[in-house]
Design a protein around this motif. Structure first.
Motif, PDB file in Angstrom:
ATOM      1  N   ALA A   1      19.703   8.252  -4.520  1.00 28.72           N
ATOM      2  CA  ALA A   1      21.104   8.031  -4.865  1.00 28.72           C
ATOM      3  C   ALA A   1      21.786   9.315  -5.319  1.00 28.72           C
ATOM      4  O   ALA A   1      22.992   9.492  -5.119  1.00 28.72           O
ATOM      5  CB  ALA A   1      21.206   6.967  -5.959  1.00 28.72           C
ATOM      6  N   LYS A   2      21.033  10.247  -5.909  1.00 30.09           N
ATOM      7  CA  LYS A   2      21.627  11.493  -6.379  1.00 30.09           C
ATOM      8  C   LYS A   2      22.299  12.251  -5.241  1.00 30.09           C
ATOM      9  O   LYS A   2      23.369  12.849  -5.418  1.00 30.09           O
ATOM     10  CB  LYS A   2      20.559  12.359  -7.042  1.00 30.09           C
ATOM     11  CG  LYS A   2      21.102  13.665  -7.613  1.00 30.09           C
ATOM     12  CD  LYS A   2      20.008  14.449  -8.310  1.00 30.09           C
ATOM     13  CE  LYS A   2      20.558  15.765  -8.876  1.00 30.09           C
ATOM     14  NZ  LYS A   2      19.506  16.545  -9.566  1.00 30.09           N
ATOM     15  N   ALA A   3      21.675  12.241  -4.059  1.00 28.48           N
ATOM     16  CA  ALA A   3      22.207  12.985  -2.917  1.00 28.48           C
ATOM     17  C   ALA A   3      22.972  12.110  -1.936  1.00 28.48           C
ATOM     18  O   ALA A   3      23.846  12.598  -1.215  1.00 28.48           O
ATOM     19  CB  ALA A   3      21.063  13.696  -2.183  1.00 28.48           C
ATOM     20  N   PHE A   4      22.650  10.825  -1.908  1.00 31.44           N
ATOM     21  CA  PHE A   4      23.223   9.943  -0.893  1.00 31.44           C
ATOM     22  C   PHE A   4      23.903   8.719  -1.509  1.00 31.44           C
ATOM     23  O   PHE A   4      24.048   7.695  -0.861  1.00 31.44           O
ATOM     24  CB  PHE A   4      22.135   9.475   0.081  1.00 31.44           C
ATOM     25  CG  PHE A   4      21.513  10.584   0.877  1.00 31.44           C
ATOM     26  CD1 PHE A   4      22.034  10.962   2.106  1.00 31.44           C
ATOM     27  CD2 PHE A   4      20.403  11.273   0.398  1.00 31.44           C
ATOM     28  CE1 PHE A   4      21.469  11.978   2.848  1.00 31.44           C
ATOM     29  CE2 PHE A   4      19.824  12.301   1.128  1.00 31.44           C
ATOM     30  CZ  PHE A   4      20.359  12.663   2.357  1.00 31.44           C
ATOM     31  N   GLY A   5      24.306   8.837  -2.780  1.00 30.72           N
ATOM     32  CA  GLY A   5      24.888   7.698  -3.466  1.00 30.72           C
ATOM     33  C   GLY A   5      26.339   7.877  -3.854  1.00 30.72           C
ATOM     34  O   GLY A   5      26.824   7.203  -4.770  1.00 30.72           O
TER      35      GLY A   5
ATOM     36  N   GLY B   1       0.804  -1.211   0.000  1.00 32.99           N
ATOM     37  CA  GLY B   1       0.000   0.000   0.000  1.00 32.99           C
ATOM     38  C   GLY B   1       0.838   1.262   0.000  1.00 32.99           C
ATOM     39  O   GLY B   1       2.052   1.230  -0.226  1.00 32.99           O
ATOM     40  N   PRO B   2       0.197   2.418   0.265  1.00 36.05           N
ATOM     41  CA  PRO B   2       0.900   3.702   0.161  1.00 36.05           C
ATOM     42  C   PRO B   2       1.630   4.108   1.439  1.00 36.05           C
ATOM     43  O   PRO B   2       1.413   3.547   2.511  1.00 36.05           O
ATOM     44  CB  PRO B   2      -0.250   4.674  -0.113  1.00 36.05           C
ATOM     45  CG  PRO B   2      -1.393   4.086   0.676  1.00 36.05           C
ATOM     46  CD  PRO B   2      -1.242   2.585   0.530  1.00 36.05           C
ATOM     47  N   ALA B   3       2.476   5.114   1.290  1.00 37.38           N
ATOM     48  CA  ALA B   3       3.068   5.814   2.436  1.00 37.38           C
ATOM     49  C   ALA B   3       2.174   7.004   2.753  1.00 37.38           C
ATOM     50  O   ALA B   3       1.770   7.740   1.843  1.00 37.38           O
ATOM     51  CB  ALA B   3       4.467   6.291   2.104  1.00 37.38           C
ATOM     52  N   GLN B   4       1.861   7.209   4.031  1.00 37.26           N
ATOM     53  CA  GLN B   4       1.052   8.374   4.390  1.00 37.26           C
ATOM     54  C   GLN B   4       1.731   9.655   3.914  1.00 37.26           C
ATOM     55  O   GLN B   4       1.087  10.527   3.336  1.00 37.26           O
ATOM     56  CB  GLN B   4       0.825   8.425   5.899  1.00 37.26           C
ATOM     57  CG  GLN B   4      -0.130   9.527   6.323  1.00 37.26           C
ATOM     58  CD  GLN B   4      -0.538   9.420   7.775  1.00 37.26           C
ATOM     59  OE1 GLN B   4       0.063   8.665   8.559  1.00 37.26           O
ATOM     60  NE2 GLN B   4      -1.551  10.175   8.170  1.00 37.26           N
ATOM     61  N   LEU B   5       3.049   9.757   4.144  1.00 37.12           N
ATOM     62  CA  LEU B   5       3.827  10.853   3.582  1.00 37.12           C
ATOM     63  C   LEU B   5       5.190  10.306   3.185  1.00 37.12           C
ATOM     64  O   LEU B   5       5.903   9.728   3.995  1.00 37.12           O
ATOM     65  CB  LEU B   5       4.005  11.988   4.592  1.00 37.12           C
ATOM     66  CG  LEU B   5       4.843  13.186   4.105  1.00 37.12           C
ATOM     67  CD1 LEU B   5       4.151  13.867   2.912  1.00 37.12           C
ATOM     68  CD2 LEU B   5       5.042  14.202   5.220  1.00 37.12           C
ATOM     69  N   TYR B   6       5.533  10.481   1.924  1.00 41.39           N
ATOM     70  CA  TYR B   6       6.796   9.988   1.365  1.00 41.39           C
ATOM     71  C   TYR B   6       7.755  11.169   1.246  1.00 41.39           C
ATOM     72  O   TYR B   6       7.391  12.240   0.753  1.00 41.39           O
ATOM     73  CB  TYR B   6       6.507   9.395  -0.007  1.00 41.39           C
ATOM     74  CG  TYR B   6       7.685   8.856  -0.773  1.00 41.39           C
ATOM     75  CD1 TYR B   6       8.199   7.596  -0.484  1.00 41.39           C
ATOM     76  CD2 TYR B   6       8.245   9.592  -1.813  1.00 41.39           C
ATOM     77  CE1 TYR B   6       9.272   7.093  -1.225  1.00 41.39           C
ATOM     78  CE2 TYR B   6       9.299   9.091  -2.558  1.00 41.39           C
ATOM     79  CZ  TYR B   6       9.806   7.846  -2.253  1.00 41.39           C
ATOM     80  OH  TYR B   6      10.849   7.345  -2.981  1.00 41.39           O
ATOM     81  N   PHE B   7       9.015  10.957   1.688  1.00 45.06           N
ATOM     82  CA  PHE B   7       9.980  12.048   1.688  1.00 45.06           C
ATOM     83  C   PHE B   7      11.312  11.599   1.128  1.00 45.06           C
ATOM     84  O   PHE B   7      11.899  10.625   1.601  1.00 45.06           O
ATOM     85  CB  PHE B   7      10.172  12.558   3.121  1.00 45.06           C
ATOM     86  CG  PHE B   7      11.209  13.647   3.276  1.00 45.06           C
ATOM     87  CD1 PHE B   7      11.280  14.708   2.379  1.00 45.06           C
ATOM     88  CD2 PHE B   7      12.119  13.619   4.322  1.00 45.06           C
ATOM     89  CE1 PHE B   7      12.236  15.718   2.520  1.00 45.06           C
ATOM     90  CE2 PHE B   7      13.070  14.623   4.487  1.00 45.06           C
ATOM     91  CZ  PHE B   7      13.126  15.669   3.575  1.00 45.06           C
ATOM     92  N   GLU B   8      11.789  12.311   0.118  1.00 44.25           N
ATOM     93  CA  GLU B   8      13.135  12.142  -0.421  1.00 44.25           C
ATOM     94  C   GLU B   8      13.908  13.419  -0.129  1.00 44.25           C
ATOM     95  O   GLU B   8      13.717  14.436  -0.809  1.00 44.25           O
ATOM     96  CB  GLU B   8      13.102  11.870  -1.926  1.00 44.25           C
ATOM     97  CG  GLU B   8      12.561  10.508  -2.308  1.00 44.25           C
ATOM     98  CD  GLU B   8      12.730  10.222  -3.795  1.00 44.25           C
ATOM     99  OE1 GLU B   8      13.038  11.172  -4.556  1.00 44.25           O
ATOM    100  OE2 GLU B   8      12.559   9.058  -4.208  1.00 44.25           O
ATOM    101  N   PRO B   9      14.772  13.419   0.878  1.00 44.70           N
ATOM    102  CA  PRO B   9      15.506  14.639   1.230  1.00 44.70           C
ATOM    103  C   PRO B   9      16.490  15.059   0.155  1.00 44.70           C
ATOM    104  O   PRO B   9      17.047  14.225  -0.565  1.00 44.70           O
ATOM    105  CB  PRO B   9      16.221  14.258   2.533  1.00 44.70           C
ATOM    106  CG  PRO B   9      16.291  12.770   2.517  1.00 44.70           C
ATOM    107  CD  PRO B   9      15.081  12.294   1.782  1.00 44.70           C
ATOM    108  N   ALA B  10      16.727  16.372   0.070  1.00 49.75           N
ATOM    109  CA  ALA B  10      17.645  16.903  -0.931  1.00 49.75           C
ATOM    110  C   ALA B  10      19.087  16.598  -0.570  1.00 49.75           C
ATOM    111  O   ALA B  10      19.931  16.443  -1.452  1.00 49.75           O
ATOM    112  CB  ALA B  10      17.444  18.405  -1.080  1.00 49.75           C
ATOM    113  N   ASP B  11      19.395  16.531   0.713  1.00 54.35           N
ATOM    114  CA  ASP B  11      20.739  16.226   1.196  1.00 54.35           C
ATOM    115  C   ASP B  11      20.661  15.980   2.701  1.00 54.35           C
ATOM    116  O   ASP B  11      19.558  15.974   3.280  1.00 54.35           O
ATOM    117  CB  ASP B  11      21.734  17.353   0.871  1.00 54.35           C
ATOM    118  CG  ASP B  11      21.251  18.736   1.297  1.00 54.35           C
ATOM    119  OD1 ASP B  11      20.542  18.830   2.318  1.00 54.35           O
ATOM    120  OD2 ASP B  11      21.569  19.721   0.613  1.00 54.35           O
ATOM    121  N   GLU B  12      21.812  15.786   3.335  1.00 49.15           N
ATOM    122  CA  GLU B  12      21.837  15.470   4.763  1.00 49.15           C
ATOM    123  C   GLU B  12      21.271  16.612   5.603  1.00 49.15           C
ATOM    124  O   GLU B  12      20.532  16.372   6.574  1.00 49.15           O
ATOM    125  CB  GLU B  12      23.260  15.149   5.189  1.00 49.15           C
ATOM    126  CG  GLU B  12      23.380  14.615   6.613  1.00 49.15           C
ATOM    127  CD  GLU B  12      24.825  14.286   6.968  1.00 49.15           C
ATOM    128  OE1 GLU B  12      25.155  13.102   7.107  1.00 49.15           O
ATOM    129  OE2 GLU B  12      25.627  15.246   7.103  1.00 49.15           O
TER     130      GLU B  12
END
Length: 325
Positions: free
Chosen positions: A89-93, A37-48
């Motif tokens: 991966a763009k920010a944490f890869g 199912g879904p995430a109530q709120l999905y978050f992809e941070p820009a950086d640390e």
């Protein structure tokens, strides 16, 4: 199923967050099983720093769940409440070769890439990551391993963000690693780690990686919708053998099946639900317990809510073995 939108509660501070925030984001495409199912709120941070800002302001009562590449994960059909964080991966890869046969890798880096970077730098001992189909963060969390080596044997230090938004450094000892498990500080989101190997020859290491790849592809259902190794190996025994001896090879519930190729893998043949897969797993556990008296433990992480009326009991105790082919 959908959850109430959390974003209106955060109006006083959420404008400072730079990453992607998506209410009721479907998660099935984020996991290899392609279910859930879904995430109530999905978050992809820009950086640390963005991650730290978000966690610092997020109310303590809201649950936080971190997912990686979804290769060893089963998300239930009812979805996950609270916030689901995925480190892009763009920010944490990133990956950086250091002195002393060491490598620093971001938590969002696929495991294969740390193995490749180390091999090219002549660093031996990290090639086992080639056999782990996940990201570095997941390997740190669950002490992933294969072919005789575990992450805990190579981790020197870890960096992460606490639930209060503080950036901290941890040692290997701080994690109190066990088989397929870590016991580090609760609530820390790992952002990177330093690993140490041994001096070696690049060509020899790359050859070992090719052997690992060939072995995986010849013995495991790598090109299917699966979640990797399903059950932990009991002391001195192999889970796949116990499952096979319990007569579960090819066992099927709906479109969920015990792999014919490797019996410690469950696969989604096409249209299985998370419920089908978990019911199948508990059916296997029940049959192994009946045959061998051994209670297999799940290696796959299962998380989220069951869909209403679709709960799954451990070993199906009290349930009927329905739909088994």
């Amino acid at each position: 199923m959908s959850f109430p939108d959390l974003l209106p509660q955060f109006s006083g501070w959420i404008g400072g967050v730079r990453g992607n925030l998506i209410p009721n984001h479907p998660l099935a495409k984020a996991v290899w099983f392609r279910v859930g199912g879904p995430a109530q709120l999905y978050f992809e941070p820009a950086d640390e720093a963005d991650l730290a800002l978000f966690l610092k302001n997020l109310p303590a009562e809201i649950r936080v769940t971190v997912i990686g590449l979804g290769s060893n994960l089963l998300i239930r059909d009812g979805g996950i409440d609270g916030v689901v964080i995925k480190l892009p991966a763009k920010a944490f890869g990133g990956v950086e070769v250091l002195e002393g046969n060491r490598v620093r890798a971001g938590a969002g880096l696929p495991d294969v890439k740390i193995a490749t970077a180390a091999a090219k730098a002549g660093i031996d001992g990290l090639e086992f990551f080639r056999g782990i189909p996940g990201a570095v963060g997941g390997a740190l969390y669950m002490n992933a391993g294969c072919y005789g080596t575990e992450a805990k044997e190579r981790v020197v230090s870890l960096r992460g963000v606490t639930r209060q938004g503080d950036i901290i450094e941890l040692s290997n000892a701080d994690m109190a690693y066990q088989y397929r498990k870590s016991n580090g500080p609760e609530g820390v989101v790992f952002t990177s780690a330093v690993f140490e190997g041994l001096s070696g020859d690049s060509e020899d290491i790359l050859a070992k990686m090719r052997e690992i790849t060939e072995r995986r592809e010849s013995t495991q259902p790598t090109n299917t919708r699966t979640g990797g190794s399903t059950f932990k190996n009991p002391d001195g025994q192999s889970a796949w053998k116990l499952v096979d001896e319990a007569g579960c090879r090819g066992l099927r519930i709906g479109d969920a099946q015990v792999s014919e190729m490797h019996t410690n893998f469950l696969v989604n043949l096409d249209a299985a639900s998370a419920h089908d897969i978990e019911i199948l797993g508990e059916t296997v556990r029940a049959k192994v317990r009946e045959k061998h008296g051994i209670a297999l433990g799940w290696e796959i992480r299962r998380m989220g809510h069951f869909a209403p009326g679709r709960e799954v009991r451990e070993f199906l105790d009290g349930d009927v073995f329905a739909g088994v082919k």
